[in-house]
Motif scaffolding. Structure first.
Motif, mmCIF file in Angstrom:
data_model
loop_
_atom_site.group_PDB
_atom_site.id
_atom_site.type_symbol
_atom_site.label_atom_id
_atom_site.label_comp_id
_atom_site.label_asym_id
_atom_site.label_seq_id
_atom_site.Cartn_x
_atom_site.Cartn_y
_atom_site.Cartn_z
ATOM 1 N N VAL A 143 3.151 3.111 2.790
ATOM 2 C CA VAL A 143 3.365 3.926 4.255
ATOM 3 C C VAL A 143 4.497 2.742 5.084
ATOM 4 N N GLY A 144 4.978 3.907 5.379
ATOM 5 C CA GLY A 144 5.631 3.653 6.292
ATOM 6 C C GLY A 144 7.261 3.553 6.110
ATOM 7 N N SER A 145 7.663 4.365 4.679
ATOM 8 C CA SER A 145 8.856 4.253 4.224
ATOM 9 C C SER A 145 9.333 5.308 5.427
ATOM 10 N N TRP A 146 10.785 5.730 4.406
ATOM 11 C CA TRP A 146 11.857 6.859 5.447
ATOM 12 C C TRP A 146 12.293 8.071 4.735
ATOM 13 N N ASP A 147 11.810 7.666 3.362
ATOM 14 C CA ASP A 147 11.711 8.469 2.031
ATOM 15 C C ASP A 147 11.449 8.351 0.700
ATOM 16 N N ILE A 148 11.538 8.772 0.073
ATOM 17 C CA ILE A 148 10.171 9.302 -1.192
ATOM 18 C C ILE A 148 10.721 8.158 -2.005
ATOM 19 N N GLU A 176 0.548 -1.057 0.089
ATOM 20 C CA GLU A 176 -0.227 -0.221 0.468
ATOM 21 C C GLU A 176 0.856 1.217 -0.035
ATOM 22 N N VAL A 177 0.591 2.122 -0.818
ATOM 23 C CA VAL A 177 1.209 3.502 -0.667
ATOM 24 C C VAL A 177 0.054 4.387 -0.383
ATOM 25 N N TYR A 178 0.971 5.786 -0.198
ATOM 26 C CA TYR A 178 1.058 7.029 0.449
ATOM 27 C C TYR A 178 -0.182 6.989 -0.278
ATOM 28 N N THR A 179 -1.762 8.102 0.081
ATOM 29 C CA THR A 179 -2.441 9.091 -1.143
ATOM 30 C C THR A 179 -2.483 10.833 -0.790
ATOM 31 N N PHE A 180 -3.221 10.643 -1.569
ATOM 32 C CA PHE A 180 -3.633 12.567 -0.974
ATOM 33 C C PHE A 180 -4.634 12.457 -0.295
ATOM 34 N N SER A 181 -5.135 12.141 0.325
ATOM 35 C CA SER A 181 -6.132 11.605 2.084
ATOM 36 C C SER A 181 -5.057 12.060 2.801
ATOM 37 N N ASP A 182 -3.922 10.774 2.744
ATOM 38 C CA ASP A 182 -2.348 11.317 3.424
ATOM 39 C C ASP A 182 -1.559 12.229 3.278
ATOM 40 N N PRO A 210 1.110 17.208 6.508
ATOM 41 C CA PRO A 210 1.399 17.782 5.281
ATOM 42 C C PRO A 210 2.703 17.547 6.077
ATOM 43 N N ILE A 211 3.042 17.991 7.267
ATOM 44 C CA ILE A 211 4.204 17.030 8.351
ATOM 45 C C ILE A 211 5.010 16.345 7.532
ATOM 46 N N LEU A 212 4.555 15.088 7.906
ATOM 47 C CA LEU A 212 4.611 13.659 7.665
ATOM 48 C C LEU A 212 5.377 13.530 5.796
ATOM 49 N N PHE A 213 5.064 14.208 4.965
ATOM 50 C CA PHE A 213 5.120 14.699 3.911
ATOM 51 C C PHE A 213 6.320 15.988 3.784
ATOM 52 N N ALA A 214 6.504 16.398 4.537
ATOM 53 C CA ALA A 214 7.968 17.430 4.456
ATOM 54 C C ALA A 214 9.207 16.250 4.985
ATOM 55 N N LYS A 215 8.727 15.477 5.478
ATOM 56 C CA LYS A 215 9.622 15.154 6.515
ATOM 57 C C LYS A 215 10.322 14.122 5.669
ATOM 58 N N LEU A 216 9.601 13.740 5.157
ATOM 59 C CA LEU A 216 10.096 12.835 4.080
ATOM 60 C C LEU A 216 10.977 13.004 2.766
ATOM 61 N N CYS A 217 10.611 14.492 2.446
ATOM 62 C CA CYS A 217 11.126 15.627 1.351
ATOM 63 C C CYS A 217 12.495 15.237 1.663
ATOM 64 N N LYS A 218 12.560 16.038 2.713
ATOM 65 C CA LYS A 218 13.853 16.164 3.704
ATOM 66 C C LYS A 218 14.946 15.610 3.981
ATOM 67 N N HIS A 219 14.849 14.270 3.896
ATOM 68 C CA HIS A 219 15.043 12.668 4.594
ATOM 69 C C HIS A 219 15.306 12.636 2.750
ATOM 70 N N THR A 220 14.543 12.466 1.834
ATOM 71 C CA THR A 220 14.988 11.773 0.493
ATOM 72 C C THR A 220 15.643 13.141 0.102
ATOM 73 N N ILE A 221 15.708 14.095 0.281
ATOM 74 C CA ILE A 221 16.764 15.177 -0.505
ATOM 75 C C ILE A 221 18.640 14.709 -0.044
ATOM 76 N N GLU A 222 18.389 14.712 1.885
ATOM 77 C CA GLU A 222 19.759 15.022 2.456
ATOM 78 C C GLU A 222 20.504 13.755 2.003
ATOM 79 N N THR A 223 20.033 12.081 1.296
ATOM 80 C CA THR A 223 19.733 11.094 1.346
ATOM 81 C C THR A 223 20.331 11.169 -0.266
ATOM 82 N N PHE A 224 19.687 11.392 -0.953
ATOM 83 C CA PHE A 224 20.275 10.372 -2.015
ATOM 84 C C PHE A 224 20.005 12.172 -3.137
#
Length: 428
Positions: free
Chosen positions: A359-364, A258-264, A269-283
């Motif tokens: 769902v539950g991933s640490w990055d995008i 199962e993947v994240y949706t627009f409803s999530d 939105p803070i979760l999305f922001a955190k995933l964006c930050k971690h994704t950019i820092e890592t990749f």
């Protein structure tokens, strides 16, 4: 990447032209002989692949190969025009009764021809940064895509033409013709729907210099029309996106869980922001180098970092003036370019969050550097300081930069060939 999926999309387009569509909405009608091109030769070539193609390209179409059968496809084709060259390849191959390997190659060759023509046109049109367009178009990743069935070729080519048209209008001598403005608008409206993250290109139309219009009221009217057209096309695009799975049409999404949706996204939105930050820092380094061309194929053909750094250096050098008479890039355009790049990058993060991130991933998940190739010239032009650095010496002219890039391309081909030729066939 995913070449068999794009081949199926081209085949579906050709079926529509020939009136032989599959009765199953999730299927595509293909020749019996071509089924193997979706399965056996789509992923990881090895040394036996070269020998196979050497023999297969000389073989005729099997006697029962022209019989039509159905296969399952993995995604729909909401915007068929992005597969025009590949579709022509399928139609041409079918018309001359070509064997599967030649039919596959026709699509690749016509895709490459389209790319070459569009890049040539972009370089011809732009009065600023010709070397940027030329060298970026020769990035190994861009060339790999252009010589495949991938529809990203169309997006990259159209984005290059759109930016070149803008630079021609904004930095040309005298006011542009009305048809140049309308052609730019049409180019950007065609670019947006297949890859909605590139709708920010329309900013270029809204912020054209005042000199492009004979009267201020014409400038205001033009921007109103651009806004109206943009809203209408964006509404249609979003409608198609929301309803893309109706009737059983397959859509691309993570096949694992199962993947994240627009409803999530709306709920947290803070979760999305955190995933964006971690994704950019890592990749971030991976995105940069894979945009140029590291890890080709299915991210398994490693190209030396030194070659990639030189490619980047050549592209950046192409951003600086070739001679003292060449236009200096305005600050407002540099700012505009980086805003468009950042909006496209943010859109990519957003789309992959709601379609490919479990769902539950640490990055995008699912983002690759090739997604940023259409806006790469903007990023490179933004990074240049046109007014403070003197023109390049003659041995760094645009033509020399292209020559050096082509020499590097030969090295890339040698590395790719050596890797594939040295890989043992599965089961050996």
């Amino acid at each position: 990447p995913d070449e068999a999926v794009h081949f199926a999309a081209a085949y579906q387009n050709a079926d529509a032209v020939l009136g032989q569509t599959s009765p199953d909405v999730s299927g595509v009608a293909v020749r019996q002989a071509d089924v193997k091109m979706f399965t056996d030769y789509s992923n990881y070539p090895d040394r036996s692949t070269y020998e196979y193609y050497r023999q297969a390209l000389r073989s005729p179409l099997p006697a029962d190969g022209a019989e039509i059968t159905d296969i399952k496809r993995e995604s729909g084709v909401p915007y068929p025009y992005i597969y025009i060259p590949q579709t022509l390849g399928v139609l041409l191959g079918g018309a001359v009764h070509a064997n599967p390997e030649w039919l596959y190659l026709f699509g690749r060759i016509l895709n490459l021809i389209l790319y070459a023509v569009c890049v040539w046109l972009a370089v011809k049109l732009t009065p600023v940064g010709k070397g940027v367009f030329a060298v970026t178009a020769l990035f190994p990743m861009a060339m790999e895509l252009a010589a495949s069935q991938n529809s990203d070729t169309f997006t990259i080519a159209l984005a290059f033409i759109a930016l070149a048209q803008y630079l021609r209008i904004a930095y040309g001598d005298g006011p542009p013709r009305a048809r140049d403005l309308w052609l730019l608008l049409v180019t950007m409206l065609v670019l947006g729907p297949p890859k909605v993250v590139f709708f920010p290109f329309l900013m270029l139309l809204l912020f054209l210099p005042g000199k492009c219009f004979a009267e201020k009221r014409l400038a205001v009217l033009f921007r109103i029309l651009v806004t109206a057209f943009s809203i209408a096309v964006l509404a249609i695009t979003l409608y198609v996106y929301v309803h893309r799975a109706e009737g059983g049409v397959p859509i691309v999404s993570s096949p694992y869980q199962e993947v994240y949706t627009f409803s999530d996204l709306v709920a947290d939105p803070i979760l999305f922001a955190k995933l964006c930050k971690h994704t950019i820092e890592t990749f971030l380094p991976f995105y940069l180098f894979s945009m140029v061309g590291t890890d080709l194929g299915w991210l398994e053909i490693r190209i030396p970092d030194a070659i990639l750094w030189i490619f980047l250096a050549l592209a950046i050098l192409g951003a600086f003036r070739q001679n003292a008479s060449e236009s200096i890039l305005r600050l407002r355009d540099r700012v505009q370019f980086i805003i468009i790049f950042l909006l496209a990058a943010f859109g990519t993060l957003l789309i992959m969050f709601v379609s490919w991130t479990p769902v539950g991933s640490w990055d995008i998940k699912g983002i690759q550097g090739r997604y940023f190739l259409p806006v790469a010239p903007m990023l490179i032009l933004f990074a240049s300081r046109w007014g403070r650095i003197p023109p390049r010496p003659k041995w760094l002219s645009d033509k020399h930069l292209v020559l050096y890039a082509c020499i590097l391309e030969i090295l890339v081909l040698v590395f790719a060939y050596s890797f594939i030729a040295g890989r043992e066939p599965i089961g050996v």
